[in-house]
Design a protein around this motif. Sequence first.
Motif, PDB file in Angstrom:
ATOM      1  N   GLU A   1      -9.639   3.412  -6.982  1.00  0.00           N
ATOM      2  CA  GLU A   1     -10.264   4.004  -5.797  1.00  0.00           C
ATOM      3  C   GLU A   1      -9.323   5.108  -4.974  1.00  0.00           C
ATOM      4  N   TYR A   2      -8.106   4.479  -5.002  1.00  0.00           N
ATOM      5  CA  TYR A   2      -7.131   5.734  -4.352  1.00  0.00           C
ATOM      6  C   TYR A   2      -6.744   6.901  -5.092  1.00  0.00           C
ATOM      7  N   ARG A   3      -6.673   6.874  -6.255  1.00  0.00           N
ATOM      8  CA  ARG A   3      -6.688   7.673  -7.369  1.00  0.00           C
ATOM      9  C   ARG A   3      -7.768   8.745  -7.310  1.00  0.00           C
ATOM     10  N   ILE A   4      -8.926   8.129  -7.044  1.00  0.00           N
ATOM     11  CA  ILE A   4     -10.181   8.809  -7.059  1.00  0.00           C
ATOM     12  C   ILE A   4     -10.325   9.584  -5.712  1.00  0.00           C
ATOM     13  N   GLN A   5     -10.092   9.004  -4.596  1.00  0.00           N
ATOM     14  CA  GLN A   5      -9.864   9.646  -3.360  1.00  0.00           C
ATOM     15  C   GLN A   5      -8.908  10.920  -3.502  1.00  0.00           C
ATOM     16  N   LYS A   6      -7.511  10.745  -4.122  1.00  0.00           N
ATOM     17  CA  LYS A   6      -6.846  11.947  -4.249  1.00  0.00           C
ATOM     18  C   LYS A   6      -7.440  12.844  -5.275  1.00  0.00           C
ATOM     19  N   SER A   7      -8.187  12.694  -5.941  1.00  0.00           N
ATOM     20  CA  SER A   7      -8.754  13.803  -7.107  1.00  0.00           C
ATOM     21  C   SER A   7      -9.678  14.773  -6.329  1.00  0.00           C
ATOM     22  N   LEU A   8     -10.522  14.046  -5.347  1.00  0.00           N
ATOM     23  CA  LEU A   8     -11.417  14.948  -4.676  1.00  0.00           C
ATOM     24  C   LEU A   8     -11.011  16.363  -4.361  1.00  0.00           C
ATOM     25  N   LEU A   9      -9.927  16.549  -3.747  1.00  0.00           N
ATOM     26  CA  LEU A   9      -9.372  17.802  -3.119  1.00  0.00           C
ATOM     27  C   LEU A   9      -9.060  18.554  -4.354  1.00  0.00           C
TER      28      LEU A   9
ATOM     29  N   LEU B   1       1.040  -1.283  -0.010  1.00  0.00           N
ATOM     30  CA  LEU B   1       0.024  -0.162  -0.003  1.00  0.00           C
ATOM     31  C   LEU B   1       0.680   1.226  -0.109  1.00  0.00           C
ATOM     32  N   ASN B   2       1.890   1.276   0.842  1.00  0.00           N
ATOM     33  CA  ASN B   2       2.886   2.319   0.923  1.00  0.00           C
ATOM     34  C   ASN B   2       3.359   2.546  -0.568  1.00  0.00           C
ATOM     35  N   TRP B   3       3.686   1.596  -1.331  1.00  0.00           N
ATOM     36  CA  TRP B   3       4.516   1.830  -2.780  1.00  0.00           C
ATOM     37  C   TRP B   3       3.197   2.439  -3.538  1.00  0.00           C
ATOM     38  N   ILE B   4       2.272   1.771  -3.299  1.00  0.00           N
ATOM     39  CA  ILE B   4       1.093   2.439  -4.245  1.00  0.00           C
ATOM     40  C   ILE B   4       0.863   3.978  -4.203  1.00  0.00           C
TER      41      ILE B   4
ATOM     42  N   THR C   1      -9.411  -6.049  -5.402  1.00  0.00           N
ATOM     43  CA  THR C   1      -8.098  -6.126  -6.131  1.00  0.00           C
ATOM     44  C   THR C   1      -7.387  -5.059  -5.996  1.00  0.00           C
ATOM     45  N   PRO C   2      -5.996  -5.566  -6.443  1.00  0.00           N
ATOM     46  CA  PRO C   2      -5.096  -4.494  -6.532  1.00  0.00           C
ATOM     47  C   PRO C   2      -5.412  -2.971  -7.513  1.00  0.00           C
ATOM     48  N   VAL C   3      -6.000  -3.729  -8.744  1.00  0.00           N
ATOM     49  CA  VAL C   3      -6.460  -2.575  -9.615  1.00  0.00           C
ATOM     50  C   VAL C   3      -7.569  -1.594  -9.091  1.00  0.00           C
ATOM     51  N   SER C   4      -8.572  -2.574  -8.552  1.00  0.00           N
ATOM     52  CA  SER C   4      -9.482  -1.734  -8.035  1.00  0.00           C
ATOM     53  C   SER C   4      -9.132  -0.715  -6.838  1.00  0.00           C
TER      54      SER C   4
ATOM     55  N   ARG D   1       2.566 -12.578  -8.260  1.00  0.00           N
ATOM     56  CA  ARG D   1       1.317 -11.847  -8.662  1.00  0.00           C
ATOM     57  C   ARG D   1       0.185 -12.566  -7.801  1.00  0.00           C
ATOM     58  N   SER D   2       0.155 -14.025  -7.778  1.00  0.00           N
ATOM     59  CA  SER D   2      -0.976 -14.449  -7.592  1.00  0.00           C
ATOM     60  C   SER D   2      -1.100 -14.240  -5.777  1.00  0.00           C
ATOM     61  N   GLU D   3      -0.134 -14.175  -5.415  1.00  0.00           N
ATOM     62  CA  GLU D   3      -0.018 -14.185  -3.826  1.00  0.00           C
ATOM     63  C   GLU D   3      -0.306 -12.928  -3.508  1.00  0.00           C
ATOM     64  N   CYS D   4       0.172 -11.641  -4.159  1.00  0.00           N
ATOM     65  CA  CYS D   4      -0.359 -10.384  -4.031  1.00  0.00           C
ATOM     66  C   CYS D   4      -1.991 -10.232  -4.267  1.00  0.00           C
ATOM     67  N   CYS D   5      -2.533 -10.782  -5.332  1.00  0.00           N
ATOM     68  CA  CYS D   5      -3.853 -10.716  -5.295  1.00  0.00           C
ATOM     69  C   CYS D   5      -4.673 -11.256  -4.098  1.00  0.00           C
ATOM     70  N   ARG D   6      -4.202 -12.309  -3.579  1.00  0.00           N
ATOM     71  CA  ARG D   6      -4.845 -13.067  -2.459  1.00  0.00           C
ATOM     72  C   ARG D   6      -4.716 -12.355  -1.385  1.00  0.00           C
ATOM     73  N   TYR D   7      -3.673 -11.406  -1.065  1.00  0.00           N
ATOM     74  CA  TYR D   7      -3.523 -10.693  -0.033  1.00  0.00           C
ATOM     75  C   TYR D   7      -4.528  -9.554   0.033  1.00  0.00           C
ATOM     76  N   PHE D   8      -4.782  -9.029  -1.267  1.00  0.00           N
ATOM     77  CA  PHE D   8      -5.806  -7.881  -1.367  1.00  0.00           C
ATOM     78  C   PHE D   8      -7.051  -8.336  -1.270  1.00  0.00           C
ATOM     79  N   LYS D   9      -7.466  -9.530  -1.805  1.00  0.00           N
ATOM     80  CA  LYS D   9      -8.745 -10.226  -1.634  1.00  0.00           C
ATOM     81  C   LYS D   9      -9.008 -10.449  -0.159  1.00  0.00           C
ATOM     82  N   ARG D  10      -8.081 -10.939   0.556  1.00  0.00           N
ATOM     83  CA  ARG D  10      -8.287 -11.356   2.063  1.00  0.00           C
ATOM     84  C   ARG D  10      -8.415 -10.449   2.778  1.00  0.00           C
ATOM     85  N   ILE D  11      -7.435  -9.111   2.777  1.00  0.00           N
ATOM     86  CA  ILE D  11      -7.555  -8.372   3.671  1.00  0.00           C
ATOM     87  C   ILE D  11      -8.294  -7.100   3.528  1.00  0.00           C
ATOM     88  N   LEU D  12      -8.199  -6.607   2.096  1.00  0.00           N
ATOM     89  CA  LEU D  12      -8.919  -5.399   1.869  1.00  0.00           C
ATOM     90  C   LEU D  12     -10.159  -5.899   0.946  1.00  0.00           C
TER      91      LEU D  12
END
Length: 296
Positions: A241-249, A196-199, A234-237, A220-231
């Motif tokens: 959403e993070y880019r859209i959060q940043k766009s609001l201000l 998340l920090n890298w993103i 998906t990484p792309v989603s 790559r597959s483990e990365c996707c599993r982490y995002f699915k399980r914890i958040l």
Amino acid sequence: MKERSFQIDVNLKEITKHRTETLPIACYETTISENINGYIPLHWHEEIQLIIVLKGEAVFQINENQRAVKEGDALFINSGCLHMAEEKKGSNCVYICLNVLPHLFLSQELYTTYGYPYVKAPHLSYIFIDGTERWGKSIIESILKVKELLKEKAPFFEIDIVTQLTMIWKKLVSHAFQQNYPKTNTLKNERMKKMLNWIHEHYKEKITLNDIARSGQLSRSECCRYFKRILHTTPVSYITEYRIQKSLLLLLEEEASVTNVAYAVGFNSTSYFIDQFKKVMKITPFVYQQERREES
């Protein structure tokens, strides 16, 4: 009206300073729907967080666990844990939030034995506090008393606050910390933070799944599993959403155009930005921009 911006840095650490002039503590009310995102985004801080839901119901995510908390109940979130909050639809959730640095609960001599082991326990990310239980009700009463003391600032109020915090900690140790709460994997959470920090550092650039996985030292597959399980996404989603959060201000800045904002937050197409913004915010960026400027 969504008007409050929740400030976090690129490491997901909350920027807000949680302290009075003399104590590392802060207490305030939060209405989830008033946040500019419509929810409290994922973040962490060194302070322990104690929450009492005053109205409605919210779902809190703490590391990879989720917990619904309704009016009259409370929640303990341990130091350094990733967490976020969304209200149950239409409940207009309001809660009191008490943030306290861990060492304030106990004297230095007692903290080593009765504080540090629990603050650093990898399995202890949160505690649900049932407001109908005697010990839970006692904790809630102490939190409300701390809020009152901070507001009134009577002589020696700092000593009274520390007394209440020690009582809270004693109740948690004796009634809750000994129980078998959901265990979390420390390495797993640290890898999730790294990704998340890298993103957050590179969201303006072109990002690939390989980049994210590499930052967390995963396939790559483990990365996707982490995002699915914890958040639960998906990484792309998450990036979208993070880019859209940043766009609001940015959309609220004078003379900001939708196209300029789209490229500033990492989208390479204005039409795609508009489409994704509408999916997340249920409104186009142009209409959002106009409505917020009229409100201002």
